[in-house]
Design an enzyme around this catalytic site. Structure first.
Site, PDB file in Angstrom:
ATOM      1  N   PRO A   9     -73.319  -0.576 -70.941  1.00  0.00           N
ATOM      2  CA  PRO A   9     -72.893  -1.224 -72.309  1.00  0.00           C
ATOM      3  C   PRO A   9     -73.576  -2.386 -72.839  1.00  0.00           C
ATOM      4  CG  PRO A   9     -71.251  -1.494 -70.719  1.00  0.00           C
ATOM      5  CD  PRO A   9     -72.187  -0.626 -70.227  1.00  0.00           C
ATOM      6  N   ASN A  10     -74.044  -2.287 -74.198  1.00  0.00           N
ATOM      7  CA  ASN A  10     -74.653  -3.465 -74.796  1.00  0.00           C
ATOM      8  C   ASN A  10     -76.016  -3.673 -74.402  1.00  0.00           C
ATOM      9  OD1 ASN A  10     -72.202  -3.781 -76.555  1.00  0.00           O
ATOM     10  ND2 ASN A  10     -71.421  -4.748 -74.699  1.00  0.00           N
ATOM     11  N   ALA A  74     -70.915  -4.966 -68.405  1.00  0.00           N
ATOM     12  CA  ALA A  74     -69.456  -5.487 -68.299  1.00  0.00           C
ATOM     13  C   ALA A  74     -68.626  -4.493 -67.249  1.00  0.00           C
ATOM     14  CB  ALA A  74     -69.005  -5.509 -69.641  1.00  0.00           C
ATOM     15  N   HIS A  77     -67.771  -5.386 -63.401  1.00  0.00           N
ATOM     16  CA  HIS A  77     -66.954  -6.304 -63.354  1.00  0.00           C
ATOM     17  C   HIS A  77     -65.411  -5.485 -63.460  1.00  0.00           C
ATOM     18  CE1 HIS A  77     -69.841  -9.030 -63.792  1.00  0.00           C
ATOM     19  NE2 HIS A  77     -69.994  -8.834 -64.958  1.00  0.00           N
ATOM     20  N   ASP A  84     -66.725   4.564 -57.122  1.00  0.00           N
ATOM     21  CA  ASP A  84     -66.218   5.848 -56.481  1.00  0.00           C
ATOM     22  C   ASP A  84     -67.615   6.769 -56.759  1.00  0.00           C
ATOM     23  OD1 ASP A  84     -63.746   4.708 -55.680  1.00  0.00           O
ATOM     24  OD2 ASP A  84     -62.816   5.895 -57.234  1.00  0.00           O
ATOM     25  N   GLU A  95     -77.664  -2.627 -57.651  1.00  0.00           N
ATOM     26  CA  GLU A  95     -77.234  -3.231 -58.522  1.00  0.00           C
ATOM     27  C   GLU A  95     -78.013  -4.370 -59.178  1.00  0.00           C
ATOM     28  OE1 GLU A  95     -73.330  -5.855 -59.426  1.00  0.00           O
ATOM     29  OE2 GLU A  95     -73.339  -4.879 -57.812  1.00  0.00           O
ATOM     30  N   ILE A  98     -79.675  -9.100 -65.200  1.00  0.00           N
ATOM     31  CA  ILE A  98     -80.876  -9.680 -65.816  1.00  0.00           C
ATOM     32  C   ILE A  98     -80.640 -11.182 -65.571  1.00  0.00           C
ATOM     33  CG2 ILE A  98     -81.991 -10.550 -68.043  1.00  0.00           C
ATOM     34  CD1 ILE A  98     -81.380  -7.521 -68.822  1.00  0.00           C
ATOM     35  N   SER A  99     -79.630 -11.632 -66.211  1.00  0.00           N
ATOM     36  CA  SER A  99     -79.049 -13.164 -65.734  1.00  0.00           C
ATOM     37  C   SER A  99     -78.395 -13.306 -64.400  1.00  0.00           C
ATOM     38  CB  SER A  99     -77.895 -13.169 -66.755  1.00  0.00           C
ATOM     39  OG  SER A  99     -76.652 -12.850 -66.410  1.00  0.00           O
ATOM     40  N   ARG A 104     -72.643 -17.905 -64.562  1.00  0.00           N
ATOM     41  CA  ARG A 104     -71.873 -17.672 -65.941  1.00  0.00           C
ATOM     42  C   ARG A 104     -70.340 -17.816 -65.470  1.00  0.00           C
ATOM     43  NH1 ARG A 104     -74.488 -12.834 -68.577  1.00  0.00           N
ATOM     44  NH2 ARG A 104     -73.172 -13.690 -70.203  1.00  0.00           N
ATOM     45  N   ARG A 108     -67.400 -13.074 -64.392  1.00  0.00           N
ATOM     46  CA  ARG A 108     -68.687 -12.303 -63.896  1.00  0.00           C
ATOM     47  C   ARG A 108     -69.027 -12.482 -62.523  1.00  0.00           C
ATOM     48  NH1 ARG A 108     -70.838 -10.444 -68.774  1.00  0.00           N
ATOM     49  NH2 ARG A 108     -70.430 -11.778 -70.503  1.00  0.00           N
TER      50      ARG A 108
END
Length: 142
Positions: A9-10, A74, A77, A84, A95, A98-99, A104, A108
């Protein structure tokens, strides 16, 4: 060799969304560079804002591809469903963030999917994806 890069997402807003954190380049502008760096690897790219569609995509390729690079956004988290799914696959999953999520907000710092992944790469900007692809290529050769 076939690797899926799956963004959550995003992440379709890269280059626009919080450039101080995520940079000013879109993933679509980065992908050709990544493909150029790995000419012998077929890199498929998919982005979805929908958790169920991400699971469907991972199940579609998770028994035949050589790897999945997953930036779950997101959902990292919150999603036991993604965890699963990753556990059910034969294909290794890395996994990616980027940050540096550990610099943060506290929420997170906890990943629901790390425990099911081959490894985690975070904090290197879009280059995190290259590092993940490189790790999957190395794993396939050893």
């Amino acid at each position: 060799m076939k690797i899926l890069i799956l963004n959550g997402p995003n992440l379709n807003l890269l280059g626009v969304r919080e450039p101080g954190i995520y940079g000013s380049s879109s993933f679509d502008s980065y992908l050709p560079q990544l493909r150029e760096q790995f000419p012998n690897v077929e890199l498929e790219y998919c982005q979805s804002n929908v958790e169920g569609l991400m699971i469907d995509k991972m199940q579609e390729v998770g028994f035949s591809y050589d790897g999945i690079v997953l930036n779950a956004g997101a959902y990292t988290h919150t999603s036991v469903a993604l965890q699963d799914c990753i556990r059910a696959l034969k294909t290794p999953v890395i996994e990616v963030h980027i940050s540096n999520v550990h610099q943060r907000e506290e929420f997170r710092h906890r990943s629901m999917i790390s425990c099911a992944c081959m490894g985690v790469i975070c904090g290197f900007g879009l280059d995190s994806y290259r590092l993940a692809v490189d790790a999957l290529v190395w794993k396939a050769q050893h």
